[in-house]
Design a protein around this motif. Structure first.
Motif, PDB file in Angstrom:
ATOM      1  N   LYS A   6      46.390  21.810   2.520  1.00  0.00           N
ATOM      2  CA  LYS A   6      45.879  20.477   2.203  1.00  0.00           C
ATOM      3  C   LYS A   6      45.095  20.506   0.901  1.00  0.00           C
ATOM      4  O   LYS A   6      45.257  19.635   0.049  1.00  0.00           O
ATOM      5  CB  LYS A   6      45.015  19.927   3.328  1.00  0.00           C
ATOM      6  N   ARG A   7      44.252  21.513   0.740  1.00  0.00           N
ATOM      7  CA  ARG A   7      43.473  21.620  -0.494  1.00  0.00           C
ATOM      8  C   ARG A   7      44.385  21.812  -1.700  1.00  0.00           C
ATOM      9  O   ARG A   7      44.178  21.201  -2.753  1.00  0.00           O
ATOM     10  CB  ARG A   7      42.461  22.759  -0.379  1.00  0.00           C
ATOM     11  N   LEU A   8      45.409  22.654  -1.555  1.00  0.00           N
ATOM     12  CA  LEU A   8      46.353  22.864  -2.668  1.00  0.00           C
ATOM     13  C   LEU A   8      47.129  21.587  -2.974  1.00  0.00           C
ATOM     14  O   LEU A   8      47.347  21.255  -4.144  1.00  0.00           O
ATOM     15  CB  LEU A   8      47.309  24.013  -2.337  1.00  0.00           C
ATOM     16  N   ASP A   9      47.533  20.864  -1.942  1.00  0.00           N
ATOM     17  CA  ASP A   9      48.239  19.587  -2.138  1.00  0.00           C
ATOM     18  C   ASP A   9      47.352  18.574  -2.861  1.00  0.00           C
ATOM     19  O   ASP A   9      47.811  17.857  -3.752  1.00  0.00           O
ATOM     20  CB  ASP A   9      48.709  19.003  -0.804  1.00  0.00           C
ATOM     21  N   ILE A  21      41.271  28.741  -4.844  1.00  0.00           N
ATOM     22  CA  ILE A  21      41.647  28.454  -3.450  1.00  0.00           C
ATOM     23  C   ILE A  21      42.444  29.619  -2.872  1.00  0.00           C
ATOM     24  O   ILE A  21      42.217  30.043  -1.733  1.00  0.00           O
ATOM     25  CB  ILE A  21      42.443  27.132  -3.354  1.00  0.00           C
ATOM     26  N   GLU A  22      43.351  30.182  -3.649  1.00  0.00           N
ATOM     27  CA  GLU A  22      44.154  31.316  -3.189  1.00  0.00           C
ATOM     28  C   GLU A  22      43.293  32.548  -2.956  1.00  0.00           C
ATOM     29  O   GLU A  22      43.502  33.284  -1.983  1.00  0.00           O
ATOM     30  CB  GLU A  22      45.286  31.604  -4.178  1.00  0.00           C
ATOM     31  N   ASP A  29      45.676  28.091   7.438  1.00  0.00           N
ATOM     32  CA  ASP A  29      46.826  27.795   6.593  1.00  0.00           C
ATOM     33  C   ASP A  29      46.933  26.296   6.314  1.00  0.00           C
ATOM     34  O   ASP A  29      47.147  25.880   5.170  1.00  0.00           O
ATOM     35  CB  ASP A  29      48.108  28.299   7.255  1.00  0.00           C
ATOM     36  N   LYS A  30      46.747  25.485   7.332  1.00  0.00           N
ATOM     37  CA  LYS A  30      46.807  24.027   7.178  1.00  0.00           C
ATOM     38  C   LYS A  30      45.705  23.531   6.232  1.00  0.00           C
ATOM     39  O   LYS A  30      45.950  22.703   5.358  1.00  0.00           O
ATOM     40  CB  LYS A  30      46.664  23.372   8.552  1.00  0.00           C
TER      41      LYS A  30
END
Length: 87
Positions: free
Chosen positions: A31-34, A57-58, A26-27
């Motif tokens: 981070k990748r989405l951010d 990514i999802e 999840d972390k």
């Protein structure tokens, strides 16, 4: 009775491993989405690229969750080792 206790310890270790893997996964995904969101907000990628990358990514995240769900306790740590190795 001794074997039962050993089995219980092992099961709790496996459960902890699944929980640890999920939290790290999840972390990592967040981070990748951010990072992608920042790239979009600062104009480094287009809206279309943002949507494509976040969708990818999802999908990757959902695939990892499926692997975890379909893996038995002995397999999950091995299959998701790359996440455990991340800081």
């Amino acid at each position: 009775m001794g074997n039962f206790k050993k089995g219980m310890v092992k099961m709790s270790e496996v459960k902890m491993t699944r929980e640890e893997i999920y939290k790290k996964l999840d972390k990592m995904i967040q981070k990748r989405l951010d990072d992608v969101r920042n790239d979009y907000e600062f104009g480094e990628i287009t809206k279309e690229e943002f949507e494509e990358i976040t969708g990818s990514i999802e999908q990757e995240y959902n695939a990892y969750l499926l692997v975890m769900a379909l893996s038995d306790d002995d397999e999950v740590k091995e299959k998701m080792a790359f996440i455990l190795d991340k800081p």
